[in-house]
Write a protein that holds these residues in place. Sequence first.
Motif, PDB file in Angstrom:
ATOM      1  N   PHE A 331      31.862  66.569 -56.273  1.00 26.09           N
ATOM      2  CA  PHE A 331      31.691  67.191 -54.933  1.00 26.09           C
ATOM      3  C   PHE A 331      32.505  68.445 -54.916  1.00 26.09           C
ATOM      4  N   SER A 332      31.604  69.596 -55.060  1.00 23.65           N
ATOM      5  CA  SER A 332      32.254  71.088 -54.969  1.00 23.65           C
ATOM      6  C   SER A 332      32.011  71.465 -53.442  1.00 23.65           C
ATOM      7  N   SER A 333      32.662  70.893 -52.514  1.00 20.69           N
ATOM      8  CA  SER A 333      32.725  71.064 -51.278  1.00 20.69           C
ATOM      9  C   SER A 333      33.888  70.365 -50.623  1.00 20.69           C
ATOM     10  N   LYS A 334      34.190  70.770 -49.412  1.00 20.21           N
ATOM     11  CA  LYS A 334      35.095  70.243 -48.304  1.00 20.21           C
ATOM     12  C   LYS A 334      34.503  69.240 -47.528  1.00 20.21           C
ATOM     13  N   THR A 335      34.932  68.040 -47.415  1.00 16.35           N
ATOM     14  CA  THR A 335      34.506  67.216 -46.504  1.00 16.35           C
ATOM     15  C   THR A 335      34.912  67.774 -45.085  1.00 16.35           C
ATOM     16  N   ILE A 336      33.849  67.815 -43.997  1.00 16.92           N
ATOM     17  CA  ILE A 336      34.000  68.303 -42.534  1.00 16.92           C
ATOM     18  C   ILE A 336      34.681  67.305 -41.959  1.00 16.92           C
ATOM     19  N   PRO A 337      35.652  67.464 -41.164  1.00 18.92           N
ATOM     20  CA  PRO A 337      36.345  66.217 -40.572  1.00 18.92           C
ATOM     21  C   PRO A 337      35.265  65.669 -39.585  1.00 18.92           C
ATOM     22  N   GLY A 338      35.142  64.223 -39.820  1.00 14.31           N
ATOM     23  CA  GLY A 338      34.121  63.411 -39.129  1.00 14.31           C
ATOM     24  C   GLY A 338      33.012  62.621 -40.053  1.00 14.31           C
ATOM     25  N   ASN A 339      33.115  63.457 -41.289  1.00 17.47           N
ATOM     26  CA  ASN A 339      32.068  62.837 -42.150  1.00 17.47           C
ATOM     27  C   ASN A 339      32.850  62.245 -43.272  1.00 17.47           C
ATOM     28  N   GLU A 340      34.056  61.815 -43.228  1.00 17.74           N
ATOM     29  CA  GLU A 340      34.742  61.409 -44.236  1.00 17.74           C
ATOM     30  C   GLU A 340      34.217  59.826 -44.624  1.00 17.74           C
ATOM     31  N   ARG A 341      33.996  58.920 -43.647  1.00 19.47           N
ATOM     32  CA  ARG A 341      33.378  57.798 -43.892  1.00 19.47           C
ATOM     33  C   ARG A 341      32.128  57.747 -44.743  1.00 19.47           C
ATOM     34  N   GLY A 342      31.134  58.640 -44.456  1.00 18.22           N
ATOM     35  CA  GLY A 342      30.044  58.690 -45.433  1.00 18.22           C
ATOM     36  C   GLY A 342      30.334  59.073 -46.862  1.00 18.22           C
ATOM     37  N   VAL A 343      31.097  60.154 -46.906  1.00 18.24           N
ATOM     38  CA  VAL A 343      31.489  60.695 -48.297  1.00 18.24           C
ATOM     39  C   VAL A 343      32.433  59.563 -48.894  1.00 18.24           C
TER      40      VAL A 343
END
Length: 555
Positions: A331-343
Motif C-alpha cells: 500500500f503506497s498510500s495513506k488510508t483516508i479516515p473512514g476507509n480503514e475497515r475496507g483496507v
Amino acid sequence: MSSERLIYLPLGGAGEIGMNTYVYGYGRPGKERLIVVDLGVAFPDMDSSPGVDLILPDITWLKERRDRIEAIFITHAHEDHVGAVAHTYQDLEAPIFARTFTANIARRKMGEHGHPEDAVQTVGPWPHQQGAGPFQVGFLPISHSIPESSAMVIDTPQGRVIHSGDFKIDLTPGVGEPFDPALWEDVCKDGVKALVCDSTNVFSTHPGRSEASVGPEIEKLVSSASGMVVATTFASNVARVKTLAEAGERAGRSIVLLGRAMKRMVEASAETGVMTDFPGTIPPEEARNIPRENLMLLVTGSQGERRAASAQLARGKYQGIEMKEGDLFLFSSKTIPGNERGVIRIINQFSEMGVDVVDDSSGLYHVSGHANRPDLETLHDIVKPQVLIPMHGEHRHLREHVKVADAKGMKGVLAVNGMMIDLSGNKPKVAEWVETGRTYLDGSVQVGALDGVVRDRIRMALNGHVTVTVIVDEEDEPLGDPWVDMMGLPEIGTSNAPLMDVLEEDLSQWLGRANAKTLRDDDAMHNGLKKVVRQSAQNEIGKKPEVTVVVSRLS
C-alpha cells in the motif's frame, strides 16, 4: 461606499473532506456575477449511504442562479474537485476552464455522460488570465500529488484573492511542476486581499517530505521481494505510479496495469505530455505466462474499494491473475479516515493467502500531497493576505487553521458550507446563510439527502423488513388470513415459535376484532396492521422492523 460586494461561499469541502465546491461573486447584493471553483464528489460508505454510487454537492443555490454563472474553474483532476462536473453540467451549462491534464480528464467525464466535450476549455498557466465577468482568473502552478495542480489567482474590483486548491510545498515532485517560491512572491508582491487555503494536514507539525524521497525506499523493497509484487496507490498520483513502475523495471520485472482508473490516468498523462518515459507495460493475459518473480502489478483500490482490482485480488482472481503465498502487496498510500475497515479487510484476506502486506505505517513508502503545518505557514508568509479563510477540511481542521493564522497576526475567518462571507472592505463578515447539503447519485438517478431514500435504506438495514398482505372482498370482509414475507429478520423468536407464524396469528386476531368502519378504511388498516407487526416483533425479537402493508380489495 460602493453598493457592490465581493462574496465567498463554500457549498462543499468546508467542514468535510471531499466534495469541494466554492463560489465567488461580485456585484450588487443578490445580483452578483458568479464563478465556481471546483465541482467535486465524495465517496459513500455502507454505514451512512448504503447502495449509493457517489455523493455530490447540493447545487440548488447555483441552479437557481445559473444565468449569473460566468464560468467554472477546476484546480486539478482529483475526483473531489472534478468528479461532479459531468453530473451537474445539464443544470449549470456554464463554460468550464482547466489546464491541459485536468481538461483531458474532465472531457473524458463529459463524453461518458453524453455532454459536449468542447464545453471544457483548456487554458495556460500564469501569467495567462481568463476573463469571467468582473473577474480575471489565472492558474498559478502549485505542487500536489497530481500533475498541473493550480491555485486560482482571482482578480476582482475589490482586490486579489488566491484560492490555494490542494497543495504541498515540494521542490522535487517527480511529475508535475515544483513549487516556485519566486513566482509566488511575484504574484503576491502588490498585496492579497484573501487567501482561501487547504487545511487537510494542519495538525501535522513536522515539515512535509518530497515525492522524490519515496523512490529509493520503494526500489529497495521491490528488489528484495522473492515472489510477485503488487502495489496500489491513488491512480491520480501518476508521479507515484511512475516511481513504482520504474522500481519494478529496475528490478527486472514486467509491469502490468490493472484497473480502469490506473490505465486512464497513465493514458491521460501521456496524451497531455505531463509524463514521459513511463516504463513499458504488458497486458494481463501475457502476465500469466511470465514467472511470478518477474512480475509487478500496479493496481487500483488503495482505499479498500470493493470493486477495485485490489479487493478482487484479495477475494480470489482478477483478470486471470491470483496472489499466492510468498507474494508481496504494497500500500503506497495513506488510508483516508473512514476507509480503514475496507483496507483492513483486504489485508486480512491477503494474510490468509500467505501474502506479505506492507502498508505505510513506517512512513517510508508514501508522502502526503497536502501541506503540513510548517508548509502552510510558509505559504502564509509568502502570500501575506489581509484575511485567511481555511477550506478543504473538517470543522476541526478549519478551526485549528484559524488559530494558526491568528497566532501569526493574520485575520482568520472560519467559514463552513453555506456560510456566505462578504469580503468587501477591510472587515469580512457573514452576509447570509445558504441551505446546503448533499445529493446522492443512486444508480442512474440523483436523489436529495432529504428525500428519504437513503434514510429508509438504513432503517431497513438496521431493523429488517416485513410485508403484510391482506385481501378484502366486495363486502369489505377479509378473504382468508393475512400473510407476511420477512427480510433480514431471524426465523425464531423468544417464544421458540417461528416468527412468521407469531406475526400472522397476531395479525389474524387483530383483523378478526376490527369493526366494519376500520375494514372500509385503507389508512386505518395500514396503521393497525403495521402497529401489530412492530409490537409483536418487539416482543419476540426485541426489534421493530420496517413494515409495508398491502391491502388488496376485490371490486
